[in-house]
Scaffold this motif. Structure first.
Motif, PDB file in Angstrom:
ATOM      1  N   LEU A 172       6.190  -1.515  -1.828  1.00 51.44           N
ATOM      2  CA  LEU A 172       6.528  -0.367  -2.673  1.00 51.44           C
ATOM      3  C   LEU A 172       5.285   0.156  -3.393  1.00 51.44           C
ATOM      4  O   LEU A 172       5.089   1.369  -3.515  1.00 51.44           O
ATOM      5  CB  LEU A 172       7.605  -0.746  -3.695  1.00 51.44           C
ATOM      6  N   PHE A 173       4.476  -0.769  -3.865  1.00 54.66           N
ATOM      7  CA  PHE A 173       3.242  -0.386  -4.554  1.00 54.66           C
ATOM      8  C   PHE A 173       2.323   0.389  -3.615  1.00 54.66           C
ATOM      9  O   PHE A 173       1.705   1.384  -4.001  1.00 54.66           O
ATOM     10  CB  PHE A 173       2.535  -1.637  -5.094  1.00 54.66           C
ATOM     11  N   CYS A 174       2.213  -0.062  -2.350  1.00 56.65           N
ATOM     12  CA  CYS A 174       1.339   0.598  -1.379  1.00 56.65           C
ATOM     13  C   CYS A 174       1.834   2.005  -1.039  1.00 56.65           C
ATOM     14  O   CYS A 174       1.033   2.885  -0.722  1.00 56.65           O
ATOM     15  CB  CYS A 174       1.259  -0.229  -0.095  1.00 56.65           C
ATOM     16  N   GLN A 175       3.146   2.245  -1.101  1.00 56.80           N
ATOM     17  CA  GLN A 175       3.706   3.530  -0.681  1.00 56.80           C
ATOM     18  C   GLN A 175       3.882   4.523  -1.832  1.00 56.80           C
ATOM     19  O   GLN A 175       4.142   5.694  -1.589  1.00 56.80           O
ATOM     20  CB  GLN A 175       5.069   3.304  -0.006  1.00 56.80           C
ATOM     21  N   ARG A 176       3.735   4.050  -3.053  1.00 56.21           N
ATOM     22  CA  ARG A 176       4.032   4.945  -4.176  1.00 56.21           C
ATOM     23  C   ARG A 176       2.970   6.034  -4.319  1.00 56.21           C
ATOM     24  O   ARG A 176       1.808   5.850  -3.977  1.00 56.21           O
ATOM     25  CB  ARG A 176       4.183   4.169  -5.482  1.00 56.21           C
ATOM     26  N   GLU A 177       3.397   7.146  -4.867  1.00 57.80           N
ATOM     27  CA  GLU A 177       2.524   8.289  -5.128  1.00 57.80           C
ATOM     28  C   GLU A 177       1.780   8.037  -6.443  1.00 57.80           C
ATOM     29  O   GLU A 177       2.315   7.393  -7.344  1.00 57.80           O
ATOM     30  CB  GLU A 177       3.362   9.563  -5.264  1.00 57.80           C
ATOM     31  N   PRO A 178       0.553   8.540  -6.562  1.00 57.41           N
ATOM     32  CA  PRO A 178      -0.133   8.391  -7.857  1.00 57.41           C
ATOM     33  C   PRO A 178       0.609   9.171  -8.942  1.00 57.41           C
ATOM     34  O   PRO A 178       1.155  10.245  -8.677  1.00 57.41           O
ATOM     35  CB  PRO A 178      -1.524   8.970  -7.608  1.00 57.41           C
ATOM     36  N   LEU A 218      -0.297 -14.580  -5.670  1.00 52.98           N
ATOM     37  CA  LEU A 218      -0.276 -13.669  -6.817  1.00 52.98           C
ATOM     38  C   LEU A 218       1.075 -13.630  -7.525  1.00 52.98           C
ATOM     39  O   LEU A 218       1.238 -12.898  -8.505  1.00 52.98           O
ATOM     40  CB  LEU A 218      -0.655 -12.257  -6.361  1.00 52.98           C
ATOM     41  N   ASN A 219       2.038 -14.414  -6.994  1.00 52.10           N
ATOM     42  CA  ASN A 219       3.380 -14.462  -7.568  1.00 52.10           C
ATOM     43  C   ASN A 219       4.022 -13.073  -7.606  1.00 52.10           C
ATOM     44  O   ASN A 219       4.545 -12.626  -8.618  1.00 52.10           O
ATOM     45  CB  ASN A 219       3.345 -15.097  -8.965  1.00 52.10           C
ATOM     46  N   VAL A 220       3.934 -12.369  -6.451  1.00 54.91           N
ATOM     47  CA  VAL A 220       4.482 -11.028  -6.297  1.00 54.91           C
ATOM     48  C   VAL A 220       5.387 -11.036  -5.068  1.00 54.91           C
ATOM     49  O   VAL A 220       5.084 -11.690  -4.066  1.00 54.91           O
ATOM     50  CB  VAL A 220       3.329 -10.002  -6.085  1.00 54.91           C
ATOM     51  N   MET A 245      -5.515  -7.172  -2.336  1.00 53.09           N
ATOM     52  CA  MET A 245      -4.953  -7.847  -1.192  1.00 53.09           C
ATOM     53  C   MET A 245      -5.496  -7.238   0.098  1.00 53.09           C
ATOM     54  O   MET A 245      -5.667  -7.955   1.072  1.00 53.09           O
ATOM     55  CB  MET A 245      -3.432  -7.771  -1.238  1.00 53.09           C
ATOM     56  N   LYS A 246      -5.775  -5.929   0.047  1.00 54.56           N
ATOM     57  CA  LYS A 246      -6.304  -5.293   1.246  1.00 54.56           C
ATOM     58  C   LYS A 246      -7.672  -5.869   1.596  1.00 54.56           C
ATOM     59  O   LYS A 246      -8.027  -5.982   2.759  1.00 54.56           O
ATOM     60  CB  LYS A 246      -6.409  -3.784   1.046  1.00 54.56           C
ATOM     61  N   ASP A 247      -8.446  -6.225   0.576  1.00 50.71           N
ATOM     62  CA  ASP A 247      -9.789  -6.765   0.806  1.00 50.71           C
ATOM     63  C   ASP A 247      -9.739  -8.113   1.505  1.00 50.71           C
ATOM     64  O   ASP A 247     -10.638  -8.466   2.255  1.00 50.71           O
ATOM     65  CB  ASP A 247     -10.544  -6.908  -0.528  1.00 50.71           C
ATOM     66  N   HIS A 248      -8.693  -8.904   1.278  1.00 48.38           N
ATOM     67  CA  HIS A 248      -8.592 -10.256   1.833  1.00 48.38           C
ATOM     68  C   HIS A 248      -7.562 -10.342   2.969  1.00 48.38           C
ATOM     69  O   HIS A 248      -7.071 -11.421   3.283  1.00 48.38           O
ATOM     70  CB  HIS A 248      -8.211 -11.247   0.722  1.00 48.38           C
TER      71      HIS A 248
END
Length: 197
Positions: free
Chosen positions: A26-32, A17-19, A1-4
């Protein structure tokens, strides 16, 4: 999504993307995860080992190095996956053909010189017309005078026995006089001890 991001808004991209938007943030902020961190560290180590051995070590050898030098027990599949995600593939090894010892086999003199016009039958036979149908090999002996196949043998290998058994059948069946010339190529099965007996 960052690419577009410039082409679509976050809301439109999430709908495509049905998200949910909240799930995306939350996905962007989560820790690996610990596994992701471990895989990154391991991937660097694998790349180092791979390049140290000039790309010749595959997963089995790298696994052995990891066990011996680093006391790490990691599966071959994981090593392979981490190598492939980095675009690292082992080099193929050139196999050396086994050569027969010098002096064990004698190369025979060419008595025919590709002149297959003969005056009488059973003076020149020539053999080894290979055909490949899957993994089949054909060894034949043909009379140069009549162009009749005197004997043949088909098998799934091209070992010495193929030419020898075909020749023995021809000699038993035709019983040629002394002085018969057998013209074959200089393949290993025709210059072996077994054939020259």
């Amino acid at each position: 999504m960052k690419d577009h991001r410039g082409m679509l808004s976050i809301l439109e991209a999430c709908r495509c993307l049905n998200v949910s938007r909240a799930g995306y943030y939350l996905f962007c902020q989560r820790e690996p995860s610990n596994l992701e961190i471990e895989n990154e560290t391991l991937a660097e180590l694998l790349k180092e080992i791979f390049l140290e051995h000039k790309g010749r070590y595959g997963a089995r050898r790298i696994k052995f190095v990891l066990q011996k030098e680093y006391q790490l027990a990691i599966s071959r599949r994981r090593i392979t996956r981490l190598l492939h995600t980095q675009g690292l593939y082992t080099r193929g090894v050139r196999r050396k053909y086994r050569r027969q010892k010098t002096g064990c086999c004698s190369v025979q003199k060419n008595l025919v010189y590709q002149n297959f016009s003969v005056k009488s039958p059973h003076t020149v036979w020539f053999g080894y017309i290979p055909t490949v149908e899957g993994t089949l090999y054909l060894s034949t002996y043909m009379d140069a005078y009549s162009r009749r196949v005197v004997s043949y043998r088909i098998d799934n290998h091209m070992r010495d026995e193929l030419g020898v058994e075909s020749l023995e059948t021809a000699l038993f069946k035709e019983k040629p006089k002394a002085g018969l010339v057998i013209h074959v190529d200089q393949g290993s099965q025709y210059i072996s001890h077994l054939f020259l007996k």
